[in-house]
Scaffold this motif. Sequence first.
Motif, PDB file in Angstrom:
ATOM      1  N   MET A   1       0.852  -1.193   0.000  1.00  0.00           N
ATOM      2  CA  MET A   1       0.000   0.000   0.000  1.00  0.00           C
ATOM      3  C   MET A   1       0.887   1.241   0.000  1.00  0.00           C
ATOM      4  O   MET A   1       1.697   1.418   0.902  1.00  0.00           O
ATOM      5  N   VAL A   3       0.996   5.599  -0.830  1.00  0.00           N
ATOM      6  CA  VAL A   3       0.313   6.866  -1.108  1.00  0.00           C
ATOM      7  C   VAL A   3       1.195   7.653  -2.068  1.00  0.00           C
ATOM      8  O   VAL A   3       2.329   8.008  -1.733  1.00  0.00           O
ATOM      9  N   PHE A  16      -5.020   3.134 -13.991  1.00  0.00           N
ATOM     10  CA  PHE A  16      -5.814   2.604 -12.893  1.00  0.00           C
ATOM     11  C   PHE A  16      -6.488   1.314 -13.354  1.00  0.00           C
ATOM     12  O   PHE A  16      -6.819   1.161 -14.533  1.00  0.00           O
ATOM     13  N   GLN A  41      -8.335  13.101  -4.046  1.00  0.00           N
ATOM     14  CA  GLN A  41      -7.800  11.789  -3.709  1.00  0.00           C
ATOM     15  C   GLN A  41      -8.483  10.723  -4.567  1.00  0.00           C
ATOM     16  O   GLN A  41      -9.686  10.811  -4.829  1.00  0.00           O
ATOM     17  N   SER A  43      -8.493   6.270  -5.596  1.00  0.00           N
ATOM     18  CA  SER A  43      -8.039   4.899  -5.391  1.00  0.00           C
ATOM     19  C   SER A  43      -8.853   3.974  -6.277  1.00  0.00           C
ATOM     20  O   SER A  43     -10.071   4.141  -6.398  1.00  0.00           O
ATOM     21  N   ASP A  44      -8.179   2.995  -6.895  1.00  0.00           N
ATOM     22  CA  ASP A  44      -8.906   2.000  -7.681  1.00  0.00           C
ATOM     23  C   ASP A  44      -9.226   0.754  -6.867  1.00  0.00           C
ATOM     24  O   ASP A  44      -9.731  -0.238  -7.396  1.00  0.00           O
ATOM     25  N   ASP A  48      -3.220   1.131  -3.565  1.00  0.00           N
ATOM     26  CA  ASP A  48      -2.531   2.422  -3.608  1.00  0.00           C
ATOM     27  C   ASP A  48      -3.545   3.556  -3.656  1.00  0.00           C
ATOM     28  O   ASP A  48      -4.665   3.394  -4.162  1.00  0.00           O
ATOM     29  N   GLU A  49      -3.137   4.705  -3.132  1.00  0.00           N
ATOM     30  CA  GLU A  49      -3.942   5.917  -3.238  1.00  0.00           C
ATOM     31  C   GLU A  49      -3.115   7.006  -3.917  1.00  0.00           C
ATOM     32  O   GLU A  49      -1.891   7.049  -3.755  1.00  0.00           O
ATOM     33  N   HIS A  50      -3.785   7.855  -4.666  1.00  0.00           N
ATOM     34  CA  HIS A  50      -3.131   8.954  -5.371  1.00  0.00           C
ATOM     35  C   HIS A  50      -3.742  10.275  -4.910  1.00  0.00           C
ATOM     36  O   HIS A  50      -4.965  10.435  -4.913  1.00  0.00           O
ATOM     37  N   ALA A 153      -5.573   9.992   2.190  1.00  0.00           N
ATOM     38  CA  ALA A 153      -5.592   8.675   1.559  1.00  0.00           C
ATOM     39  C   ALA A 153      -6.631   7.772   2.198  1.00  0.00           C
ATOM     40  O   ALA A 153      -7.319   7.000   1.505  1.00  0.00           O
ATOM     41  N   ARG A 157      -9.530   4.959   0.833  1.00  0.00           N
ATOM     42  CA  ARG A 157      -8.965   3.610   0.975  1.00  0.00           C
ATOM     43  C   ARG A 157     -10.027   2.536   1.174  1.00  0.00           C
ATOM     44  O   ARG A 157      -9.866   1.392   0.724  1.00  0.00           O
TER      45      ARG A 157
END
Length: 206
Positions: A1, A3, A16, A41, A43-44, A48-50, A153, A157
């Motif tokens: 995981m 960020v 993604f 923010q 997340s797929d 991971d988070e963007h 994030a 999540r």
Amino acid sequence: MTVHFHEEDLPDGLQFADGPIAVDTETMGLVTHRDRLCVVQLSDGHGDEHLVRFSPGSSYDAPNLKALLGDPNRLKLFHYARFDIAAILFYLGVEAAPVFCTKIASKLTRTYTDRHGLKNLVSELLAADISKAQQLSDWGGPELNEAQREYAASDVRFLHRLREVLVERLEREQRTGIAQACFDFLPTRARLDLAGWADRDIFSHD
């Protein structure tokens, strides 16, 4: 995981996974016209988070982010979508639809409680915990500290897993149809907010 942190836009070539994308925003306050968009923010749901940060005076020229948010074939997951959709529309000029809102789904299924915050849902439905300590911090500063990044994030999540649980509950309570109608209306509700009807119920007799 992991960020991932980006300035002004998602990087070219970032891919993604197919399927829904979880989305959240951080702003300078709750008045969309006044309080600028600072962070988006994403997340797929695969770990991971963007985070995309916008600086003061940003032109919000973010073609990669806009293409993702405006993709009509990708479901966007929000918690309290009404606010985030309005902020994205006002600052990025993109209608982030179609939509699934975990807050609305919670209100339609968890009628045994009035606690529908994201922290409440994550705790009850996923047996996990998230901190809200940074919720009221300054998102417009020149730097985002590690606590802010982790908080931002965490807001995306858990949305994929929450959706799975809430979809089952909507089906169990036979409220899938009315939930979908609410989700479909959310972009219009956001437009009404931006146009000046945020505090008026146009469906009431008054």
